[in-house]
Design a protein around this motif. Structure first.
Motif, mmCIF file in Angstrom:
data_model
loop_
_atom_site.group_PDB
_atom_site.id
_atom_site.type_symbol
_atom_site.label_atom_id
_atom_site.label_comp_id
_atom_site.label_asym_id
_atom_site.label_seq_id
_atom_site.Cartn_x
_atom_site.Cartn_y
_atom_site.Cartn_z
ATOM 1 N N THR A 1 -10.821 36.845 -3.822
ATOM 2 C CA THR A 1 -10.262 38.092 -4.339
ATOM 3 C C THR A 1 -9.503 38.778 -3.201
ATOM 4 O O THR A 1 -9.725 38.461 -2.024
ATOM 5 C CB THR A 1 -11.370 39.035 -4.844
ATOM 6 N N GLU B 1 -10.012 41.612 -1.960
ATOM 7 C CA GLU B 1 -11.001 42.249 -1.088
ATOM 8 C C GLU B 1 -11.608 41.242 -0.117
ATOM 9 O O GLU B 1 -11.736 41.510 1.078
ATOM 10 C CB GLU B 1 -12.114 42.904 -1.921
ATOM 11 N N GLU B 2 -11.995 40.080 -0.645
ATOM 12 C CA GLU B 2 -12.582 39.044 0.204
ATOM 13 C C GLU B 2 -11.567 38.540 1.231
ATOM 14 O O GLU B 2 -11.902 38.342 2.400
ATOM 15 C CB GLU B 2 -13.069 37.873 -0.653
ATOM 16 N N ARG C 1 -6.674 45.532 1.939
ATOM 17 C CA ARG C 1 -6.519 44.927 0.616
ATOM 18 C C ARG C 1 -5.118 45.159 0.052
ATOM 19 O O ARG C 1 -4.483 44.236 -0.482
ATOM 20 C CB ARG C 1 -7.568 45.516 -0.335
ATOM 21 N N GLY D 1 -6.843 37.020 -10.580
ATOM 22 C CA GLY D 1 -7.371 37.925 -9.567
ATOM 23 C C GLY D 1 -7.796 37.269 -8.272
ATOM 24 O O GLY D 1 -8.419 37.898 -7.429
ATOM 25 N N LYS D 2 -7.452 35.995 -8.086
ATOM 26 C CA LYS D 2 -7.833 35.278 -6.869
ATOM 27 C C LYS D 2 -6.597 34.677 -6.199
ATOM 28 O O LYS D 2 -5.630 34.324 -6.852
ATOM 29 C CB LYS D 2 -8.842 34.185 -7.179
#
Length: 56
Positions: free
Chosen positions: A6, A8-9, A18, A35-36
């Motif tokens: 993601t 965030e990750e 982000r 979303g990835k």
């Protein structure tokens, strides 16, 4: 180790915000699927931009 992360990750992995991850994806045409983001594709694009050191 996961390859698709993601925003965030991925921001934690590469040490940028982000919103900056998403901006780079949009400007550099790095796809975001469900979303990835593909971590290796994103890092390769950062290297091409000269914003991320190459791993040896």
């Amino acid at each position: 180790m996961a390859n698709h992360l993601t925003p965030e990750e991925l921001s934690k992995e590469v040490g940028i915000e982000r919103d900056e991850v998403i901006r780079i994806c949009l400007e550099e045409h790095v796809p975001i699927y469900h979303g990835k983001i593909d971590k290796f594709l994103f890092q390769a694009q950062l290297q091409a931009l000269g914003a991320f050191p190459a791993h040896n």
